[in-house]
Design a protein around this motif. Sequence first.
Motif, PDB file in Angstrom:
ATOM      1  N   ALA A  43       0.835  -1.207   0.000  1.00 36.55           N
ATOM      2  CA  ALA A  43       0.000   0.000   0.000  1.00 36.55           C
ATOM      3  C   ALA A  43       0.868   1.254   0.000  1.00 36.55           C
ATOM      4  N   ALA A  44       1.981   1.230   0.723  1.00 37.80           N
ATOM      5  CA  ALA A  44       2.892   2.386   0.715  1.00 37.80           C
ATOM      6  C   ALA A  44       3.405   2.651  -0.692  1.00 37.80           C
ATOM      7  N   ALA A  45       3.778   1.602  -1.400  1.00 41.26           N
ATOM      8  CA  ALA A  45       4.250   1.774  -2.776  1.00 41.26           C
ATOM      9  C   ALA A  45       3.134   2.318  -3.671  1.00 41.26           C
ATOM     10  N   LEU A  80       2.739   6.062  -2.804  1.00 43.60           N
ATOM     11  CA  LEU A  80       3.875   6.954  -3.060  1.00 43.60           C
ATOM     12  C   LEU A  80       4.383   6.932  -4.493  1.00 43.60           C
ATOM     13  N   CYS A  81       4.222   5.837  -5.184  1.00 39.81           N
ATOM     14  CA  CYS A  81       4.920   5.640  -6.453  1.00 39.81           C
ATOM     15  C   CYS A  81       3.956   5.428  -7.605  1.00 39.81           C
ATOM     16  N   ARG A  82       4.347   5.910  -8.735  1.00 43.61           N
ATOM     17  CA  ARG A  82       3.562   5.697  -9.957  1.00 43.61           C
ATOM     18  C   ARG A  82       4.264   4.727 -10.903  1.00 43.61           C
ATOM     19  N   TRP A 106       8.768   0.081  -8.567  1.00 49.76           N
ATOM     20  CA  TRP A 106       8.665   0.078  -7.111  1.00 49.76           C
ATOM     21  C   TRP A 106       7.792  -1.064  -6.625  1.00 49.76           C
ATOM     22  N   LEU A 107       6.764  -1.401  -7.382  1.00 47.54           N
ATOM     23  CA  LEU A 107       5.916  -2.535  -7.006  1.00 47.54           C
ATOM     24  C   LEU A 107       6.702  -3.841  -7.091  1.00 47.54           C
ATOM     25  N   TRP A 108       7.573  -3.948  -8.090  1.00 49.87           N
ATOM     26  CA  TRP A 108       8.422  -5.131  -8.189  1.00 49.87           C
ATOM     27  C   TRP A 108       9.416  -5.179  -7.023  1.00 49.87           C
ATOM     28  N   LEU A 159      10.875  -7.585  -1.761  1.00 56.47           N
ATOM     29  CA  LEU A 159      10.995  -7.415  -0.317  1.00 56.47           C
ATOM     30  C   LEU A 159      10.082  -8.397   0.409  1.00 56.47           C
ATOM     31  N   ASN A 160       8.864  -8.560  -0.089  1.00 57.36           N
ATOM     32  CA  ASN A 160       7.926  -9.482   0.553  1.00 57.36           C
ATOM     33  C   ASN A 160       8.335 -10.937   0.389  1.00 57.36           C
TER      34      ASN A 160
END
Length: 188
Positions: free
Chosen positions: A120-122, A125-127, A131-133, A138-139
């Motif tokens: 959700a933070a990504a 904050l990010c378009r 960043w989602l990758w 990270l997950n």
Amino acid sequence: MFLVPLVVTTWQVAAHGPLRALDERLGRAAYAPSGAAHFFADLGNASVAVPVLAVAVGFALWRRQWRTAAAGALAMAAVPAVVVPFKALVGRVGPPAMAGAPHEFFPSGHAATAAVAYGAAALLLCRRRVWLWAVALLNVAVGFGLVRCGYHWPLDVVGAWALSGALLMCVARVRAGGWFVPTRPSPG
């Protein structure tokens, strides 16, 4: 999209199916705690992940993105509201490293917390998809750490990701303007 893996993992865990037996063999084989594994497992703690989301929600509010900020916060609030009853319903016994702990390991609350908070933070904050990758990797590291340290079985993590994916799809939908957008009357 996320419902099928959630249903399959839940069914296999609850019914002591063949995937559960394979899952437990894999979990035992992967057990080898290390400093790195503990570090990544700790990134799933609410005390680490939730403040990251709180900063992202604050930034979205500062940018006057009220609906998206609310969607991120509600997704995080939904994690314990869904995971806790789910765990009680399934009642899965944890890995040997967690012997003596209550029988409530499926789905992993730490994996769900990390996935929703960082995801959700990504989204807030990010378009850019990169960043989602990065958050997905990270997950994966958090899930690997949880299994490697013996805190959860692999299917506990997979079930948490499926559940979290559904919550994050809601946040993405709100961010894209797909929900809660007032409609204009059609001309004519």
